[in-house]
Design a protein around this motif. Structure first.
Motif, short mmCIF file in Angstrom:
data_model
loop_
_atom_site.label_atom_id
_atom_site.label_comp_id
_atom_site.label_asym_id
_atom_site.label_seq_id
_atom_site.Cartn_x
_atom_site.Cartn_y
_atom_site.Cartn_z
N MET A 342 0.82 -1.20 0.00
CA MET A 342 0.00 0.00 0.00
C MET A 342 0.86 1.26 0.00
N LYS A 343 1.86 1.27 0.86
CA LYS A 343 2.73 2.46 0.95
C LYS A 343 3.51 2.67 -0.34
N SER A 344 3.99 1.59 -0.96
CA SER A 344 4.74 1.74 -2.21
C SER A 344 3.84 2.31 -3.30
N GLY A 345 2.55 1.88 -3.32
CA GLY A 345 1.62 2.45 -4.28
C GLY A 345 1.40 3.93 -4.06
N MET A 346 1.31 4.34 -2.81
CA MET A 346 1.13 5.75 -2.48
C MET A 346 2.34 6.57 -2.90
N LEU A 347 3.54 6.02 -2.63
CA LEU A 347 4.76 6.74 -2.99
C LEU A 347 4.92 6.84 -4.51
N ALA A 348 4.58 5.77 -5.21
CA ALA A 348 4.65 5.81 -6.68
C ALA A 348 3.67 6.83 -7.24
N ALA A 349 2.48 6.91 -6.63
CA ALA A 349 1.50 7.89 -7.08
C ALA A 349 2.02 9.31 -6.90
N GLU A 350 2.66 9.54 -5.77
CA GLU A 350 3.22 10.87 -5.52
C GLU A 350 4.33 11.19 -6.51
N ALA A 351 5.14 10.17 -6.84
CA ALA A 351 6.21 10.38 -7.82
C ALA A 351 5.64 10.69 -9.20
N VAL A 352 4.57 10.00 -9.58
CA VAL A 352 3.92 10.26 -10.86
C VAL A 352 3.35 11.67 -10.90
N PHE A 353 2.71 12.05 -9.82
CA PHE A 353 2.09 13.37 -9.79
C PHE A 353 3.15 14.47 -9.90
N GLU A 354 4.27 14.29 -9.21
CA GLU A 354 5.37 15.25 -9.30
C GLU A 354 5.94 15.29 -10.72
N ALA A 355 6.08 14.09 -11.33
CA ALA A 355 6.64 14.04 -12.68
C ALA A 355 5.74 14.74 -13.69
N ARG A 356 4.44 14.60 -13.53
CA ARG A 356 3.51 15.30 -14.43
C ARG A 356 3.67 16.81 -14.33
N GLN A 357 3.91 17.28 -13.13
CA GLN A 357 4.10 18.71 -12.95
C GLN A 357 5.43 19.18 -13.53
N GLN A 358 6.37 18.23 -13.73
CA GLN A 358 7.69 18.56 -14.29
C GLN A 358 7.75 18.29 -15.79
N GLY A 359 6.61 17.98 -16.40
CA GLY A 359 6.59 17.76 -17.85
C GLY A 359 6.76 16.32 -18.26
N ASN A 360 6.44 15.37 -17.38
CA ASN A 360 6.45 13.94 -17.69
C ASN A 360 7.82 13.40 -18.14
N PRO A 361 8.84 13.51 -17.31
CA PRO A 361 10.10 12.83 -17.65
C PRO A 361 9.87 11.32 -17.70
N GLU A 362 10.67 10.63 -18.49
CA GLU A 362 10.38 9.21 -18.71
C GLU A 362 10.68 8.35 -17.48
N LEU A 363 11.60 8.76 -16.63
CA LEU A 363 11.98 7.94 -15.49
C LEU A 363 11.49 8.57 -14.19
N LEU A 364 10.79 7.76 -13.40
CA LEU A 364 10.27 8.24 -12.11
C LEU A 364 11.36 8.14 -11.05
N THR A 365 12.38 8.97 -11.16
CA THR A 365 13.54 8.87 -10.29
C THR A 365 13.21 9.12 -8.83
N SER A 366 12.16 9.90 -8.56
CA SER A 366 11.86 10.20 -7.17
C SER A 366 11.21 9.03 -6.45
#
Length: 548
Positions: A342-366
Motif C-alpha cells: 500500500m505504501k509503495s503504491g502511495m509513494l509511486a502515485a506521488e512520484a507520478v504526480f510530481e513528474a507530471r508537474q515537471q513535464g512527464n520525464p520518462e523515469l520516475l527517479t523520485s
C-alpha cells in the motif's frame, strides 16, 4: 482485426493493495489540485479480490495514511489482534517462546486479522468513488513500447483462442491501453514484471530473488475452541532443521481459523512435497485438537517474496515502476507485505504526480528515492540478513542470529554488513540419487486431504479450450532432464496437481493439467532448468478466493 486503443494518464496493472492504493492516492492528489486525471486499473481476476490470497495480518499504518478516517468509512478490519504467540514444534510437543524475548518488529499488537480479498474489494469501492476506472477479467499479456523503448502501456490478452492458439468463432483481439505512466502491481513473480526486468536489466545488480510457497485453509471450528484475535506462529516440525519454513494459526470472524504453512523454495530435496508438509502440519496435537470436528471451507496457495532489500530490482524504468510484491517488498520474519504494498503504491502515485508537474520525464527517479526514505526501507533493512542466515545456517542458528540482529536494530545498532543470497531457488535442488524419499501419511479426508479435493475449494474457472498458459521452453526437457535427474519435482512442488508424468505409447511424458492451475507461480520459480514460463491465461480465468 485491429486492436482497440484506450488512453489514460496512468495505467495500473493489478487491483491488489498496491495498485488500488496507487490509484486512490493519484485521485486524491488530483482532486486536491483541481485536476482531472484519467486512472485505469487492470485486473486479470474475474472480480477484484478473486486472485487475492494471503494470511493475513495487517499492520494498518499505510491504511491510516491513505484514509485517516478508515474506521468511519467502514474498512473491513474487524478482528484486532489481542494475543500473539510464537511456538516451537516438536513431533508431539510444543514450546511457547516468551513474548518478551521476541524482537519488537515481530510483535503484532495493534494489527488486525483480515480477509485481504475483502479489504481489496473495499479499496476498489473507494477508488471507484473517486473516479478510478477498474476493468476486471483483463490480463496484461505484454508491454507496449514507443520507438525509443519507453513503456507506453500494455496489450491485453486475446479472448476466444482455441487450444492451438488459433482464433475461434468467439475470438476478440486484446486491447492496447496506453498511458503516460504504467505502474505494475501484479504480485509475486509477475509475467509482465519478468519481461520488464529482462528488457531493462532491472536485476543486473540485485542478489537472486528468493521465494516461499504459502498455503492456507480456512476452517470453521467449534465455538468453545475459538479464541477471536489470537494469532500463533510456529517454527520447527514437520520440516527438518535444514529446510526453512513455518506455520501460522489465526482466529478471526465467526469461529473461523486460518491455518497455513510457508515452505521456503530454496529447499534441496527434490522429493519434498510442500503440500504434504502443510497437510502433515495439521496432524500435530496442537492443530489436531483445534480442527477435529471442524469444517474446512477453503484452500489456496501462492508464492511469496522472501529476498529482502538485497533482492530488490531497480524499481523505476522508462515509463513506469514496480510496486509491492512485483518488486519483492515483503518482510520475511514479520511475515507481512500488505502495508508495504500500500505504501509503495502511495509513494509511486506521488512520484507520478510530481513528474507530471515537471513535464512527464520518462523515469520516475523520485520513486526509489521516496522508498529509501520511507519506513518501508527502514523495516526491510533491519531484517535484511535474516533470510541469508536461515539459508546458510539452517533454522535454529539462522533464527538465533537473525533475532539478535533484529534486537540490535531495535536499539539503533545497525551491523555493517549485508549478506547476499548465494543462489536462486531453482538452483538448490540436489539430485534424486543423493536424496531420501520422505514418508507422508495417506490423507484421511477429515483433517488431511489430497490435492484435487483441495483444488475443488478454489472455485476454479478455466476454459478447457483455451491455450495452455504454462509454456515449456523445450518440450522434452522434463522427460530428458527433470525426471531422471530430479525424479520429476514438478509433480511435488505444484500444490494443485497440474503436472504429472504418464505413460504414452510406452514412454513417459509430462502431462500438464492447466485447468487445475491456481496461479501460485511456484513452477515458474522452482523448475530446476527454468524451462516453465507461467503466462496469464484468458482474462477472468483461475481461482476465485471468495472467502479468503
Amino acid at each position: 482485426m485491429e486492436r482497440d486503443v484506450m488512453e489514460y494518464d496512468v495505467l495500473i496493472v493489478g487491483a491488489g493493495p498496491a495498485g488500488l492504493s496507487a490509484a486512490i492516492r493519484l485521485k486524491q492528489l488530483a482532486q486536491a489540485q483541481g485536476e482531472d486525471l484519467g486512472v485505469c486499473v487492470l485486473e486479470k481476476g474475474a472480480e477484484v479480490g478473486s486472485h487475492i490470497f494471503s494470511g493475513a495480518v495487517l499492520d494498518p499504518k499505510a491504511l491510516q495514511e491513505l484514509f485517516p478516517d478508515w474506521q468511519a468509512l467502514g474498512a473491513p478490519l474487524n478482528t484486532p489482534v489481542n494475543k500473539d504467540t510464537f511456538v516451537v514444534l516438536g513431533e508431539e510437543k510444543s514450546w511457547e517462546v516468551p513474548e518478551w524475548s521476541l524482537p519488537p518488529l515481530m510483535r503484532n499488537h495493534g494489527n488486525y486479522i483480515i480477509s485481504l480479498g475483502e479489504v481489496c474489494r473495499w479499496l476498489a469501492g473507494q477508488a471507484e468513488a473517486l473516479g478510478v476506472e477498474i476493468y476486471t477479467g483483463f490480463s496484461a499479456q505484454s508491454p507496449s513500447y514507443d520507438a525509443q523503448g519507453r513503456m507506453i502501456g500494455v496489450i491485453t490478452g486475446d479472448m476466444g483462442l482455441d487450444k492451438q492458439g488459433n482464433p475461434s468463432a468467439n475470438y476478440t483481439p486484446g486491447i492496447e491501453i496506453r498511458a503516460n505512466y504504467t505502474l505494475v502491481a501484479e504480485g509475486t513473480r509477475g509475467s509482465l514484471t519478468k519481461q520488464l526486468e529482462a528488457r531493462y536489466g532491472l536485476r543486473a545488480t540485485a542478489s537472486p530473488a528468493k521465494y516461499g510457497i504459502g498455503f492456507k485453509e480456512v476452517w470453521r471450528v467449534a465455538p468453545e475452541l475459538h479464541q477471536k484475535g489470537l494469532i500463533e506462529h510456529t517454527l520447527g516440525w514437520p520440516l527438518d532443521a535444514n529446510t526453512g519454513g513455518g506455520g501460522f494459526i489465526y482466529h478471526h470472524g465467526e469461529h473461523l481459523v486460518s491455518v497455513g504453512y510457508v515452505v521456503h523454495l530454496d529447499y534441496q530435496n527434490p522429493y519434498l512435497s510442500p503440500f504434504d508438509v502443510f497437510q502433515t502440519f495439521k496432524t500435530h496435537p496442537k492443530l489436531k485438537g483445534l480442527l477435529q470436528g471442524g469444517k474446512r471451507l477453503s484452500y489456496g496457495a501462492r508464492a511469496i517474496s522472501e529476498g529482502g532489500v538485497q533482492s530488490l530490482p531497480e524499481m523505476a524504468f522508462p515509463g513506469g515502476a514496480l510496486l509491492g510484491c512485483s518488486a519483492g517488498l515483503v518482510n520475511l520474519p514479520k511475515i507481512k507485505g500488505t502495508h508495504y504494498a500500500m505504501k509503495s503504491g502511495m509513494l509511486a502515485a506521488e512520484a507520478v504526480f510530481e513528474a507530471r508537474q515537471q513535464g512527464n520525464p520518462e523515469l520516475l527517479t523520485s520513486y526509489p528515492q521516496k522508498l529509501r526514505a520511507s519506513w518501508i526501507w527502514q523495516e526491510l533493512f533491519a531484517v535484511r540478513n535474516v533470510k541469508p542466515y536461515l539459508s546458510r545456517l539452517g533454522t535454529w542458528a539462522g533464527s538465533a542470529l537473525g533475532g539478535i540482529e533484529m534486537w540490535l536494530s531495535s536499539w539503533g545498532v545497525a551491523l555493517p554488513w549485508t549478506l547476499k543470497h548465494a543462489s536462486a531457488d531453482h538452483a538448490t535442488l540436489a539430485e534424486a540419487s543423493q536424496s531420501q524419499v520422505p514418508t507422508y501419511a495417506k490423507p484421511d479426508g477429515v483433517l488431511t486431504f489430497d490435492k484435487l479435493s483441495s483444488v475443488s475449494l478454489c472455485n476454479l474457472s478455466h476454459d478447457h479450450q483455451q491455450p495452455c498458459h504454462l509454456k515449456l521452453g523445450v518440450a522434452d526437457m522434463p522427460v530428458r532432464v527433470n525426471l531422471p535427474r530430479y525424479a520429476g519435482p514438478e509433480q511435488r512442488y505444484c500444490p494443485a496437481g497440474v503436472y504429472e508424468y504418464v505413460e504414452h505409447a510406452g514412454e513417459k511424458v509430462l502431462q500438464i493439467n492447466a485447468q487445475n492451475c491456481i496461479h501460485c507461480k511456484t513452477c515458474d520459480i522452482k523448475d530446476p532448468m527454468q524451462n516453465i514460463n507461467w503466462v496469464p491465461p484468458e482474462g477472468g480465468s483461475g481461482p476465485n478466493y471468495v472467502s479468503q
